[in-house]
Structure formats: structure tokens, C-alpha cells
Design an enzyme around this catalytic site. Structure first.
Site, PDB file in Angstrom:
ATOM      1  N   ASP A 226      -7.214  -1.587   4.139  1.00  0.00           N
ATOM      2  CA  ASP A 226      -6.268  -2.635   3.741  1.00  0.00           C
ATOM      3  C   ASP A 226      -6.616  -4.000   4.338  1.00  0.00           C
ATOM      4  OD1 ASP A 226      -4.653  -0.864   2.279  1.00  0.00           O
ATOM      5  OD2 ASP A 226      -3.635  -0.223   4.101  1.00  0.00           O
TER       6      ASP A 226
ATOM      7  N   ASP B 279      -1.687  -0.696   6.252  1.00  0.00           N
ATOM      8  CA  ASP B 279      -1.825  -0.154   7.606  1.00  0.00           C
ATOM      9  C   ASP B 279      -3.237   0.276   7.957  1.00  0.00           C
ATOM     10  OD1 ASP B 279      -1.845   2.196   5.929  1.00  0.00           O
ATOM     11  OD2 ASP B 279      -1.483   3.355   7.762  1.00  0.00           O
TER      12      ASP B 279
ATOM     13  N   ASP C 170       0.846  -1.185   0.000  1.00  0.00           N
ATOM     14  CA  ASP C 170       0.000   0.000   0.000  1.00  0.00           C
ATOM     15  C   ASP C 170       0.889   1.246   0.000  1.00  0.00           C
ATOM     16  OD1 ASP C 170      -2.391   1.624   0.443  1.00  0.00           O
ATOM     17  OD2 ASP C 170      -1.597   1.873   2.467  1.00  0.00           O
TER      18      ASP C 170
END
Length: 641
Positions: free
Chosen positions: A525, A521, A324
Site C-alpha cells: 500500500d 496497512d 484497502d
């Protein structure tokens, strides 16, 4: 202040579990004492004493083993302990008391050595649980009251003394706090938190006493979540351990067939007993848990919590990284990167006007502007007649002067025309541009971006050196911003403009290239972390949902420990496999020798004891290695400048 201390209530523990653990660790003492007593009796010319001493040792361990096997059979677990039971029972039936005593010592010694190795290997993980504070000193008027941590609520003020472990997440109220985070993150040097800065539970105060303003209940704080994750990790059983059980059943059948064949071929039951003795116990069930728990412990020591041996094995085998962007590869917060001044006012004046007006807004960039002004020591004024257009900007009066902050649309609505941006000062990595007008004329254009973490580029290069073959950046941001962020970094593909569902689909699609590790995080996600072969979450500041869905949690707000954790996982898995196959090979060789009559039961017992000790000691090598899991850097891997 006066301190009133009330007794704290400690958590109870299972006396039966403690007794069983103690018994397993010291089980070898009785057969060792009986074996020595028997040898002494035989040396003094009293063979009957030797027979009784050796028989007592064999019967005692056999009885304990029988109870253990019965418990496992109720759970449907057929283990290799059955071979040990048959060999000791056979020694008693065939009047081989000395061989039976040696087998008893061998089995009990293996149990004790495994208990010691597992205890030593799990020390770093159990230390995380043992350090959990039970009480805190809460301010109550002019007094300090010692209260259970569970009684703390957001808004409480507690005194953190030197050496105390922070019990909850919160903020430093005044002064500064010097905190040791080594037990959580492996960082050697303490960090300093200034007034109003957030601090995490589980760190240790190594400076002067300070007052902590609690922001979360203890059950929702970072350290409580880590403790829950550790307990879950300790309860999980690794696929390699389950595979060892399957191989163990096959090995049990092979042992019984070989022993039976030797008996039928020669008519000598001693041959069958010798085969059983050499196969007791098998290195397959000893080496795997010791090596894997050693790896888990080493990873915990550098601030990486791996939820069980299964996750450790997968970490050693990942080939694809899906990472990410916001909050993972970057810090997740916009920062002022440049200011283009367009009028007579200087940068501090313009920033003061804009931050004063933004006090009336709840936009994320408004907080960034206010924090930047506070960092520069600017005094803000109270805005008046504020009007906000959601998504466009706001206008109002600051110190009696009209101020407008926002995008091009709101500026055009008020007849304020900004010059086009110069290409020299514009970067594709700019996430947002904020225009500021004072007194109806352009004053400045501020550019904001979410920059790459300082260790982001280095970490990607190190992950490549660890064997990752493909790196994919998955982000909900615009593609030009993502491309500018990772320009020059070893990223194979960029997938932008993703929602949580699309990010999960990206992870699923990448599985065709090999086992996928997803690093994220945020709450968005969590689905992708759960869908990946291995999910890794930043737990220090990340969302709780991400930490719960992940298989690995980084306890520090940094990606740096991840390559070190992969090296630790690879080494632990390699040592486990090495111990298993070498141990099995030696055991099978010994069994064939025993079946052919080259080893007596006593000689077989001594040989297998040596194999077991060697296998366990080899598995404990997973606790060692280069400090922090570091290995010599691969040549030819460049470092980002």
C-alpha cells in the site's frame, strides 16, 4: 533475583533552544515592569523617570526583535515583525515613549501568549516523546541488569514492573499482562495480553510485573517509530501557515502604503505611527499555528498521529476515500468460518488430524488451522511421511492413519471424491475452502474467510457523515469476495485484482472527484499512500513502509478514530480561518481609523493588543470541543446491524 542498577545516560538538549523558549515565554515581564515603573514615576511627579523607564522597555524589546528579524532575513523570511520594529522605532524617534512601551508590552505579550498556547496545544504530542523509556531491566543469569534500551536485542528477556512503559515490541512469556494504551490510542480501559501474545512498546503496565521477550531492537519497535513520526510532524510547516506568510507580506506592503499615505496627506508623522501600531502584530501570524497545533494535539490524544499542519488541513478537505481491504477493512488474517462434516468423525477429531499434519507446512492457512486447534485445547500429534505439493496441499500419517489436507486437485490425485458444496452453506465471502480426508474418505470441508472488522461498517457510515462523497474499495483479492464483504455498506465502487502499481493508478484516477484519502496497512500500500493527497496507515500492526509513506498514522489497530480525527481537523481549520479573517478585518478597520486621525498611537496599541488576545484565545478553542472530537451524530445516518 538481585538487581544491579547502573546509571542511565540521558540525552542532551540544546541550552540555547531552552533559553530562547524560556525568554519567549517570559518576555512580557520586563516591559510590564518598566511600564508600571514609568506610570508610578509620573504619578509621583518625576516625568524623567517615566521617560527613561518606558524608553528602556522599548529599546530592550526592539533589540531582541531586531536580532530575531536579522535571523529570519538570512533564511529569506520577511515577516510582519518588521511592522513592530518600525512602530517601536518610530515611537522613539517621535518622542512617544509611553506609546513605545505599550507597543513593546503588546508585542512581548503576544509572544508570551503564543508560546503558552503552542506549548499547551502541543502537550499531547511532546508527551509521547517525553515518555520514551531510556533503560530496561534485562535478565542476565539470575540477576537483573539495568541496561540502555538501545542495547536490547531480539531474544532478550526483560522485567516490566508496574508503571513501566514497555521499551520494545515483544511477547508475554508467561501469565498475563494488563496494559494501559490510553496515551497512544485514547482507549480508557486497559487491555489484557495472555502468554505468548504480542504487545507493543509505548504501553504502560498497570497490572502485575511480567517478563517480556523482545522481538525487535528498540530502534525498530513501534514506539520508536511513533517518536520519529512525532518529531517529523513537529518540524513540518502547514500550507496554511505558508499562505499566512504570503498574505503577511501583502499585509506589510498595505500597512506601509496606508501609513505613508496618511503622513503625506496630513503632514503628521503621528498618523503614520498610529497606523503602524494598529497593525502590530498581525493576527495572521498568531492564529494559524496555535489553531493547527491545537488540532494536532487533540488528534494525538485519540490515537491519531498527523504529520504536521499540512496533513491536518488536507484531512479537513478530503472528499474521496480509497480503502484497502486486507488488513485495513478486514483483520488481514483468515479465520475458520464454517466446517461441513462429511464422515463419522466429529469436528474436533478432524481438526486435530488436519492441524497435526499442517505442522509440517509453511502455508498461511496451516498456521490458522494450528492456532484454531490450540484455541480449542486440542493436543497435536507428530506427523510422519509428509509429502507436500506447493499450492495444492499435503498428505501424511497422523497416529498411523493416512490424512490428506488441501484442494480438490490433490484429492482427485488420491482417488478421493468429495460431494459438491451445498449452496446454503456457501458464501461468496469465503476466501478459501480446505478439504480434509482421513483413511482415504472425505471427512470435512473447512471454509476460511477474512471477515470485516467489527467497526468497519460503522466507520464507513461515519466517514460519509463527515463529508466524504465517494468511497472506493481497492483490493488485490477476487471481485466476488470483495463484493460479498461490503454488501450493504456505503461503497460506491470496487476495484479488484490489483497489484501495487494498479492500486496507485486507481488513486490517481479518483482525483478527478476531489482530494483523495488512501487508507492502507501493508508494504504493497505504500506507493498508493504516497500518491494520494492524504495517506492514512494503520501503524499498530501495519508495515513500517506504510507508516513512513503515510501522512496520518492510526496508533491503534482500528479504523474508529479516523472519523473523529476528521471532525477535529475540520474544526481546527475552521477556527484558524475564522481567527485570521476576523482579526484582519478588525486590524484593517483600526488602521483606517488611525489614518483618519480617530486613534492615537497609544489608543491604537491598546486596541491591537485586545485584538491579538482575542484572536489567540479564539484559536485555542481548537483544543476544546466534544470529548474525543465527537460531535452529535448526523440524523438519518443508519448504523449497521
Amino acid at each position: 533475583m538481585m538487581t544491579a542498577v547502573t546509571p542511565s545516560r540521558e540525552m542532551g538538549c540544546s541550552h540555547v533552544a531552552v533559553w530562547m523558549l524560556w525568554l519567549r515565554g517570559w518576555l512580557a515581564l520586563l516591559p510590564m515592569a518598566c511600564l508600571c515603573a514609568g506610570l508610578l514615576g509620573r504619578g509621583l511627579g518625576h516625568p524623567e523617570i517615566a521617560t527613561w523607564a518606558w524608553t528602556i522597555a522599548t529599546l530592550t524589546v526592539t533589540g531582541l526583535l531586531l536580532a530575531q528579524i536579522a535571523t529570519r532575513l538570512k533564511k529569506g523570511d520577511v515577516g510582519l515583525d518588521l511592522v513592530a520594529l518600525l512602530s517601536m522605532g518610530g515611537a522613539l524617534v517621535l518622542s512617544q515613549p509611553l506609546a513605545g512601551a505599550v507597543i513593546a508590552l503588546m508585542y512581548a505579550g503576544g509572544q508570551s501568549l503564543e508560546a503558552y498556547a503552542s506549548g499547551r496545544a502541543g502537550r499531547a504530542m511532546t508527551a509521547l516523546i517525553a515518555r520514551q523509556p531510556r533503560t530496561a531491566l534485562r535478565e542476565d543469569g539470575n540477576a537483573l541488569i539495568d541496561v540502555p534500551v538501545a542495547a536490547l536485542v531480539p531474544g532478550d528477556r526483560i522485567l516490566v514492573r508496574v508503571g513501566d512503559v514497555l521499551p520494545v515490541d515483544g511477547r508475554v512469556t508467561a501469565g498475563r499482562a494488563v496494559l494501559d494504551r490510553s496515551s497512544l490510542t485514547g482507549e480508557a480501559l486497559p487491555v489484557t495480553a495472555l502468554a505468548n501474545e504480542p504487545v507493543l512498546s509505548g504501553t504502560v503496565n498497570v497490572g502485575t510485573p511480567f517478563t517480556l521477550l523482545t522481538e525487535r531492537p528498540a530502534a525498530e519497535s513501534t514506539y520508536a517509530g511513533i517518536v520519529r513520526l512525532v518529531e517529523a510532524a513537529q518540524a513540518r510547516k502547514a500550507p496554511m501557515a505558508r499562505l499566512a506568510d504570503q498574505y503577511g507580506l501583502a499585509f506589510l506592503v498595505l500597512t506601509l502604503l496606508l501609513a505613508g499615505s496618511a503622513w503625506l496627506a496630513t503632514g503628521d508623522p503621528i498618523r503614520a505611527l498610529a497606523v503602524l501600531v494598529v497593525a502590530t502584530p498581525c493576527p495572521l501570524i498568531l492564529a494559524v499555528p496555535v489553531a493547527l497545533v491545537s488540532g494536532l494535539s487533540r488528534a494525538a490524544g485519540i490515537g491519531v498521529l498527523i504529520k504536521g499542519g499540512g496533513a491536518l488541513e488536507t484531512l479537513a478537505k478530503v472528499r474521496v476515500l480509497v480503502i484497502d481491504k486486507t488488513g485495513t477493512l478486514t483483520h488481514g488474517a483468515a479465520q475458520l468460518t464454517s466446517a461441513r462434516m462429511l464422515g463419522a468423525l466429529d469436528e474436533s477429531e478432524v481438526l486435530g488430524f488436519a492441524a497435526s499434519l499442517e505442522q509440517a507446512s509453511g502455508h498461511p492457512l496451516a498456521r490458522t488451522l494450528i492456532e484454531e486447534a490450540a484455541r480449542r485445547g486440542l493436543e497435536l500429534s507428530q506427523p510422519e511421511e509428509v509429502e507436500e505439493m506447493p499450492g495444492e496441499g499435503l498428505t501424511g500419517l497422523v497416529e498411523g492413519r493416512p490424512v490428506a489436507v488441501g484442494g480438490p486437485h490433490i484429492m482427485r490425485m488420491h482417488g478421493i471424491h468429495f460431494p459438491p458444496p451445498g449452496t446454503a452453506g456457501t458464501s461468496a465471502a469465503v476466501a478459501s475452502t480446505v478439504l480434509i480426508a482421513v483413511d482415504g474418505v472425505p471427512a470435512a470441508a473447512l471454509e476460511f474467510a477474512d471477515p470485516l472488522r467489527a467497526d468497519g461498517g460503522t466507520t464507513l457510515l461515519e466517514l460519509r457523515a463527515c463529508g466524504l462523497e465517494r468511497v472506493v474499495l481497492a483490493t488485490g483479492d477476487r471481485r466476488p469476495i470483495a463484493e460479498a464483504l461490503v454488501a450493504g455498506l456505503p461503497v460506491d465502487a470496487i476495484v479488484a485484482d490489483l497489484d501495487p502499481t494498479s492500486k496507485t493508478d486507481t488513486v490517481a484516477a479518483e482525483r478527478r472527484s476531489g482530494p483523495v484519502m488512501m487508507v492502507g496497512d501493508g508494504v504493497n500500500d505504500a506507493p498508493a499512500l504516497a500518491a494520494a493527497d492524504l495517506g492514512v496507515a494503520l501503524g499498530a500492526r501495519g508495515a513500517a513502509a506504510a507508516a513512513e509513506a503515510a501522512d496520518v498514522v492510526l496508533l491503534v489497530d482500528s479504523l474508529a478514530p479516523l472519523p473523529r480525527a476528521i471532525r477535529i481537523a475540520k474544526r481546527a481549520r475552521a477556527i484558524a480561518l475564522q481567527s485570521v479573517w476576523v482579526g484582519l478585518g478588525l486590524s484593517l478597520t483600526g488602521m483606517l481609523a488611525a489614518a483618519l486621525g480617530y486613534l492615537s498611537p497609544l489608543q491604537g496599541a491598546l486596541l491591537q493588543e485586545a485584538i491579538d488576545v482575542a484572536v489567540i484565545l479564539n484559536a485555542m478553542r481548537a483544543l476544546g470541543g466534544p470529548q474525543g472530537g465527537r460531535e452529535p451524530e448526523a440524523r438519518g445516518v443508519p448504523r449497521p446491524s
